[in-house]
Motif scaffolding. Structure first.
Motif, PDB file in Angstrom:
ATOM      1  N   MET A 111      73.436  46.450  39.486  1.00  0.00           N
ATOM      2  CA  MET A 111      73.014  45.582  40.716  1.00  0.00           C
ATOM      3  C   MET A 111      71.902  44.550  40.006  1.00  0.00           C
ATOM      4  SD  MET A 111      71.671  47.307  44.207  1.00  0.00           S
ATOM      5  CE  MET A 111      73.015  48.498  44.362  1.00  0.00           C
ATOM      6  N   GLU A 112      71.080  44.969  39.233  1.00  0.00           N
ATOM      7  CA  GLU A 112      70.255  43.837  38.924  1.00  0.00           C
ATOM      8  C   GLU A 112      71.055  42.683  38.190  1.00  0.00           C
ATOM      9  OE1 GLU A 112      66.775  43.124  35.566  1.00  0.00           O
ATOM     10  OE2 GLU A 112      67.340  45.320  35.893  1.00  0.00           O
ATOM     11  N   GLN A 113      72.117  43.087  37.270  1.00  0.00           N
ATOM     12  CA  GLN A 113      72.817  41.999  36.817  1.00  0.00           C
ATOM     13  C   GLN A 113      73.500  41.218  37.616  1.00  0.00           C
ATOM     14  OE1 GLN A 113      73.085  41.177  33.482  1.00  0.00           O
ATOM     15  NE2 GLN A 113      71.141  42.618  33.265  1.00  0.00           N
ATOM     16  N   LEU A 114      74.183  41.768  38.716  1.00  0.00           N
ATOM     17  CA  LEU A 114      74.607  40.971  39.991  1.00  0.00           C
ATOM     18  C   LEU A 114      73.733  39.776  40.514  1.00  0.00           C
ATOM     19  CD1 LEU A 114      76.904  43.537  41.891  1.00  0.00           C
ATOM     20  CD2 LEU A 114      77.602  41.415  40.588  1.00  0.00           C
ATOM     21  N   LEU A 115      72.409  40.483  40.744  1.00  0.00           N
ATOM     22  CA  LEU A 115      71.533  39.536  41.228  1.00  0.00           C
ATOM     23  C   LEU A 115      70.979  38.311  40.115  1.00  0.00           C
ATOM     24  CD1 LEU A 115      68.934  42.298  42.612  1.00  0.00           C
ATOM     25  CD2 LEU A 115      70.213  40.586  43.911  1.00  0.00           C
ATOM     26  N   VAL A 116      71.225  38.784  38.843  1.00  0.00           N
ATOM     27  CA  VAL A 116      70.934  37.559  38.123  1.00  0.00           C
ATOM     28  C   VAL A 116      72.133  36.697  37.936  1.00  0.00           C
ATOM     29  CG1 VAL A 116      70.899  37.210  35.488  1.00  0.00           C
ATOM     30  CG2 VAL A 116      69.400  38.876  36.513  1.00  0.00           C
ATOM     31  N   HIS A 117      73.375  37.237  38.216  1.00  0.00           N
ATOM     32  CA  HIS A 117      74.631  36.176  38.071  1.00  0.00           C
ATOM     33  C   HIS A 117      74.482  35.384  39.436  1.00  0.00           C
ATOM     34  CE1 HIS A 117      76.135  38.068  34.482  1.00  0.00           C
ATOM     35  NE2 HIS A 117      76.352  38.845  34.944  1.00  0.00           N
ATOM     36  N   CYS A 118      74.080  35.861  40.465  1.00  0.00           N
ATOM     37  CA  CYS A 118      73.800  35.191  41.548  1.00  0.00           C
ATOM     38  C   CYS A 118      72.946  34.026  41.455  1.00  0.00           C
ATOM     39  CB  CYS A 118      73.818  36.331  42.943  1.00  0.00           C
ATOM     40  SG  CYS A 118      73.913  35.211  44.487  1.00  0.00           S
ATOM     41  N   ALA A 119      71.873  34.385  40.928  1.00  0.00           N
ATOM     42  CA  ALA A 119      70.848  33.260  40.841  1.00  0.00           C
ATOM     43  C   ALA A 119      71.264  32.407  39.946  1.00  0.00           C
ATOM     44  CB  ALA A 119      69.452  33.989  40.246  1.00  0.00           C
ATOM     45  N   ASN A 120      71.993  32.614  38.769  1.00  0.00           N
ATOM     46  CA  ASN A 120      72.505  31.517  38.052  1.00  0.00           C
ATOM     47  C   ASN A 120      73.421  30.745  38.716  1.00  0.00           C
ATOM     48  OD1 ASN A 120      71.267  31.763  35.344  1.00  0.00           O
ATOM     49  ND2 ASN A 120      72.435  33.514  35.048  1.00  0.00           N
ATOM     50  N   ALA A 121      74.275  31.534  39.433  1.00  0.00           N
ATOM     51  CA  ALA A 121      75.464  30.592  40.118  1.00  0.00           C
ATOM     52  C   ALA A 121      74.520  29.679  41.189  1.00  0.00           C
ATOM     53  CB  ALA A 121      76.365  31.357  40.897  1.00  0.00           C
ATOM     54  N   ILE A 122      73.566  29.925  42.085  1.00  0.00           N
ATOM     55  CA  ILE A 122      73.025  29.257  42.776  1.00  0.00           C
ATOM     56  C   ILE A 122      72.359  28.184  42.054  1.00  0.00           C
ATOM     57  CG2 ILE A 122      70.950  29.041  44.093  1.00  0.00           C
ATOM     58  CD1 ILE A 122      71.411  31.727  45.226  1.00  0.00           C
ATOM     59  N   GLU A 123      71.721  28.228  40.984  1.00  0.00           N
ATOM     60  CA  GLU A 123      70.878  27.298  40.096  1.00  0.00           C
ATOM     61  C   GLU A 123      71.879  26.330  39.568  1.00  0.00           C
ATOM     62  OE1 GLU A 123      66.984  27.274  39.862  1.00  0.00           O
ATOM     63  OE2 GLU A 123      68.209  27.869  41.576  1.00  0.00           O
ATOM     64  N   ASN A 124      73.359  26.941  39.317  1.00  0.00           N
ATOM     65  CA  ASN A 124      74.251  25.946  38.649  1.00  0.00           C
ATOM     66  C   ASN A 124      74.898  25.405  39.714  1.00  0.00           C
ATOM     67  OD1 ASN A 124      73.562  26.632  36.065  1.00  0.00           O
ATOM     68  ND2 ASN A 124      74.828  28.523  35.973  1.00  0.00           N
ATOM     69  N   ASN A 125      74.725  25.511  41.177  1.00  0.00           N
ATOM     70  CA  ASN A 125      75.159  25.010  42.096  1.00  0.00           C
ATOM     71  C   ASN A 125      76.840  25.335  42.313  1.00  0.00           C
ATOM     72  OD1 ASN A 125      74.827  23.258  44.197  1.00  0.00           O
ATOM     73  ND2 ASN A 125      75.593  21.419  43.352  1.00  0.00           N
ATOM     74  N   ASP A 126      77.239  26.513  41.921  1.00  0.00           N
ATOM     75  CA  ASP A 126      78.393  27.112  42.323  1.00  0.00           C
ATOM     76  C   ASP A 126      78.361  27.708  43.314  1.00  0.00           C
ATOM     77  OD1 ASP A 126      80.877  28.281  41.970  1.00  0.00           O
ATOM     78  OD2 ASP A 126      80.653  28.784  39.820  1.00  0.00           O
ATOM     79  N   ALA A 127      78.698  27.259  44.446  1.00  0.00           N
ATOM     80  CA  ALA A 127      78.658  28.047  45.728  1.00  0.00           C
ATOM     81  C   ALA A 127      79.861  29.020  45.810  1.00  0.00           C
ATOM     82  CB  ALA A 127      78.962  26.987  46.753  1.00  0.00           C
ATOM     83  N   THR A 128      81.069  28.752  45.330  1.00  0.00           N
ATOM     84  CA  THR A 128      82.013  29.750  45.192  1.00  0.00           C
ATOM     85  C   THR A 128      81.562  30.980  44.476  1.00  0.00           C
ATOM     86  OG1 THR A 128      83.640  27.886  45.403  1.00  0.00           O
ATOM     87  CG2 THR A 128      84.560  30.275  44.905  1.00  0.00           C
ATOM     88  N   LEU A 129      81.181  30.825  43.476  1.00  0.00           N
ATOM     89  CA  LEU A 129      80.784  32.164  42.845  1.00  0.00           C
ATOM     90  C   LEU A 129      79.488  32.948  43.452  1.00  0.00           C
ATOM     91  CD1 LEU A 129      80.913  34.122  40.465  1.00  0.00           C
ATOM     92  CD2 LEU A 129      79.558  32.567  39.294  1.00  0.00           C
ATOM     93  N   ALA A 130      78.517  32.028  43.792  1.00  0.00           N
ATOM     94  CA  ALA A 130      77.542  32.666  44.413  1.00  0.00           C
ATOM     95  C   ALA A 130      77.919  33.353  45.822  1.00  0.00           C
ATOM     96  CB  ALA A 130      76.463  31.432  44.991  1.00  0.00           C
ATOM     97  N   GLN A 131      78.508  32.986  46.583  1.00  0.00           N
ATOM     98  CA  GLN A 131      79.189  33.573  47.728  1.00  0.00           C
ATOM     99  C   GLN A 131      79.783  34.922  47.473  1.00  0.00           C
ATOM    100  OE1 GLN A 131      80.517  31.275  50.795  1.00  0.00           O
ATOM    101  NE2 GLN A 131      80.741  32.791  52.504  1.00  0.00           N
TER     102      GLN A 131
END
Length: 437
Positions: free
Chosen positions: A44-64
């Motif tokens: 779960m922590e790793q998912l949160l980290v991946h999501c934060a990276n996606a947001i910072e990289n402006n990857d809306a599809t992956l973030a959602q």
């Protein structure tokens, strides 16, 4: 805290003609409200980290996509780990809604329940706040250790000026007044100066500082202690500059009276002073300058109590990891003594979720929660020409006594001259005492 089942889908972002969406596979996660194991909590922590990276990289599809997965494994009424992750889920959505292509995720906030906001913005009565603070040793530990050290330092002084830098609205002061009232040499005149910070962060009080001062003065009078109360409007964004100016004006008066002690009581507020660089000065930051200004006031004693974590990184992922691996403690703790659905539990967790949102969703001066570890504060205080002073055995005994009143799991350890409150062996809050060099 909302649950986003109806607002998030694996892919719900408009795409250009040239954009190709490939399904991403995820490990199997529980979708029920069953307890989360250690391994699942790590994922779960790793998912949160991946999501934060996606947001910072402006990857809306992956973030959602990741937010959709988190939404299904982190219900707001689940176990402590799930509720913790739900707090981070909400904070990431708020951040995503302000970031580049991820602004499209603003629709995910459409169903935020007004009740969630009401829990965060609740204004406590004095009685409610006192009960709230007494729920755990999170604050009581610092109150008890600080008061014991202050009583020893001001022994023999006829006037005691207390500058209370605290986010708990003077909840520490009544116990200190009661102790000063029964001094063998008689009670001193107590001058109490508090900062009326402009930021609205929890816990909030349902009365003004003027009304609070009247109640404290009347309480002191009932204990035969004379008290003067003064509130100084200030803002942590300026490093409490107006407070320093007011105290400087009072400094000359105090130097003419050898029998007045100056007590600086810092209870979980100094970390709100921004760690921002100041151009054209010798000090590297507002925080450094503030401590040096405190030293120039030549205080009798400074007590510094704060949470032992590091939320200062400018890197979102590093900050998220630090917050996740510290703020699990209060969620785990409340499960031991507060029933689900109780108002106190909702208030307590709303306070923690406010911290998560502030750490994850905001930057610049809006990010108030900039915790630093005990070791960093120790170095800061030494650099500002303060020397560390240990706690007496009586003080340590008093702290142990209050811990006995709370649930099993709390502990106390001594690190050099400092005291540290622990939960299941993990550092939670530290208390340090300082004299001018």
């Amino acid at each position: 805290m909302m649950h986003f089942n109806q607002t998030l889908r694996p892919i719900d972002v408009p795409m250009s003609k040239n954009q190709i969406v490939r399904a991403r596979t995820w490990p199997d996660f529980p979708t029920s409200k069953s307890p989360v194991s250690f391994g699942e909590a790590t994922c779960m922590e790793q998912l949160l980290v991946h999501c934060a990276n996606a947001i910072e990289n402006n990857d809306a599809t992956l973030a959602q996509q990741i937010l959709w997965v988190l939404n299904n494994i982190a219900p707001p009424d689940g176990d402590s780990t799930q509720r913790l992750a739900c707090g981070f889920l909400r904070a990431l959505i708020i951040r995503a809604a302000k970031t580049g292509n991820c602004k499209l995720l603003i629709t995910a906030m459409a169903n935020v329940h007004s009740n969630d906001l009401a829990m965060t913005n609740h204004k406590f009565s004095i009685i409610e706040l006192a009960s709230f603070v007494d729920l755990t040793p999170w604050h009581r530990f610092g109150f008890t250790a600080a008061n014991a050290a202050v009583l020893e330092a001001v022994e023999g002084y006829h006037v005691v000026h207390i500058v209370d830098l605290s986010l708990t609205h003077c909840m520490q002061i009544p116990t200190l007044i009661e102790s000063l009232a029964i001094r063998p040499e008689g009670p001193p005149l107590v001058k109490l100066t508090v900062v009326g910070a402009t930021e609205d962060f929890p816990p909030m009080l349902d009365l003004s500082y003027g009304e609070l001062g009247t109640k404290l003065v009347n309480f002191a009078r009932s204990r035969n202690v004379a008290m003067e109360f003064k509130v100084i409007p200030s803002s942590s964004s300026s490093g409490f500059a107006s407070l320093i100016e007011q105290l400087k004006m009072q400094h000359f008066v105090r130097t003419q009276n050898d029998n007045e002690a100056l007590v600086i009581n810092c209870h979980m507020m100094l970390h709100c002073v921004p760690e921002l660089e100041i151009p054209n000065t010798d000090s590297s930051s507002l925080r450094t300058m503030f401590l040096k200004e405190l030293r120039c006031l030549d205080p009798t004693i400074v007590v510094l109590v704060d949470e032992d974590a590091d939320f200062t990184s400018n890197n979102l992922v590093n900050r998220l990891r630090s917050a996740y691996n510290y703020l699990w403690i209060p969620f785990d703790m409340v499960d031991t003594f507060l029933p689900r659905g109780s108002k106190q539990r909702q208030w307590y967790e709303a306070d923690i979720c406010w911290k998560i949102e502030n750490v994850i969703s905001h930057e610049g001066i809006q990010r108030m929660e900039r915790l630093e570890t005990k070791s960093k504060w120790v170095q800061r205080m030494r650099n500002a020409s303060f020397r560390s002073v240990g706690f007496s055995e009586d003080a340590i005994s008093e702290v142990k006594n209050i811990l006995d009143e709370h649930a099993a799991g709390w502990g106390l350890k001594k690190e050099e001259k400092d005291l540290v409150l622990t939960w299941k062996g993990h550092n939670v809050v530290f208390a340090t005492v300082w004299f001018p060099m």
